[in-house]
Motif scaffolding. Sequence first.
Motif, PDB file in Angstrom:
ATOM      1  N   LEU A  50      -8.087  18.657   7.521  1.00 47.30           N
ATOM      2  CA  LEU A  50      -8.588  18.036   6.297  1.00 47.30           C
ATOM      3  C   LEU A  50      -7.578  17.019   5.802  1.00 47.30           C
TER       4      LEU A  50
ATOM      5  N   LYS B 264     -12.454  16.531   8.357  1.00 50.82           N
ATOM      6  CA  LYS B 264     -13.184  16.139   7.155  1.00 50.82           C
ATOM      7  C   LYS B 264     -12.229  15.526   6.137  1.00 50.82           C
TER       8      LYS B 264
ATOM      9  N   LEU C 130     -11.630  14.660   2.085  1.00 51.72           N
ATOM     10  CA  LEU C 130     -12.041  15.114   0.758  1.00 51.72           C
ATOM     11  C   LEU C 130     -11.697  14.054  -0.281  1.00 51.72           C
TER      12      LEU C 130
ATOM     13  N   ARG D 154      -9.180  20.119  -4.779  1.00 53.36           N
ATOM     14  CA  ARG D 154     -10.516  20.446  -4.285  1.00 53.36           C
ATOM     15  C   ARG D 154     -10.523  21.869  -3.708  1.00 53.36           C
TER      16      ARG D 154
ATOM     17  N   GLU E 158     -12.491  24.497  -4.058  1.00 52.98           N
ATOM     18  CA  GLU E 158     -13.757  25.043  -3.565  1.00 52.98           C
ATOM     19  C   GLU E 158     -14.104  24.480  -2.197  1.00 52.98           C
ATOM     20  N   GLU E 159     -13.832  23.213  -1.987  1.00 54.60           N
ATOM     21  CA  GLU E 159     -14.117  22.613  -0.690  1.00 54.60           C
ATOM     22  C   GLU E 159     -13.166  23.130   0.382  1.00 54.60           C
TER      23      GLU E 159
ATOM     24  N   ALA F 269     -14.372  26.651   1.274  1.00 51.90           N
ATOM     25  CA  ALA F 269     -15.561  26.593   2.137  1.00 51.90           C
ATOM     26  C   ALA F 269     -15.198  26.194   3.558  1.00 51.90           C
ATOM     27  N   ALA F 270     -14.301  25.211   3.703  1.00 55.53           N
ATOM     28  CA  ALA F 270     -13.914  24.740   5.034  1.00 55.53           C
ATOM     29  C   ALA F 270     -13.148  25.817   5.792  1.00 55.53           C
TER      30      ALA F 270
END
Length: 292
Positions: free
Chosen positions: A240, A267, A269, A279, A281-282, A285-286
Amino acid sequence: MTTRIPGFTTRRLTAGGTDLHVAIGGAGPPLLLLHGFPQTHLTWRAVAPALAESYTVICPDLPGYGDSGPPGEGVEHYSKRAMTATFAELMTTLGHQRFAVAGHDRGGLVAFRMGLDHADRVTHTAVLDVLPAVDVFGALAGAGGVFAFHLSFLAHPEPLPERMIGADPAVFFGHFLDGWTKVTGALPAEVRSEYLRTLSEPSVIHAICQDYRAGVCFDLEHDKQDKALGRRLPMPVLALWQDPGEAPLPFDPAALWRSWAPSVTTKALACGHFLPEERPEEVIAALRELLG
């Protein structure tokens, strides 16, 4: 707001001859979370509790950072290979032979090195907003190096960086804490103050400089050797990074990480450098998707 990770206990454990400050919580498969510059394990304060619902989460301060003691005086003790050996021993001490590891910034370099040097023990690897030393020094040549001046400044021989930073640690480290954050409220005053508490200590300033000196003296060479040998991360990998927005990066993070990991998910962000705080929450999730 607390300056502890909610629901976690803190312990002092010795591994690799280093006195480590470690926060531990949850139950289930083990997950090692490693922070970056210029922070402590508190960078995971919004991520770790959610992951602790399904995993045993271990969040140490890096050697010499935060409330962890230094690993030794020589620069070689701060190489990512040496830190990796320390954390591998820590996980053994905690009874975990196989585990997942995720790291942000400097911690991401340790996670990367652990995935290479201890591939038989690491089930999954996640790296957040960082590139291996061999790639970052090549990618940030020219104008790009201006925005990453700390990479070379902190690596200068002692005592110049230590003396200059020690004149006003709050201004120096505050430059990064504030300037690298894009999401309002991501860094509450209490947490910022807690970071600066340890960052004002001469021993921590010295340790951080040693970490960056090791990046040039050891990490760069270790990465070059592995690249030449074609070594890769064999486990599932997550990479990320921050979305640069209208200012494109002078390199392609996805392509660089694909060169190191055959099985990688990438990914970007929409935030600044501190992904776990900006971030969460992201990031949660990842990581859940990576770990399955």
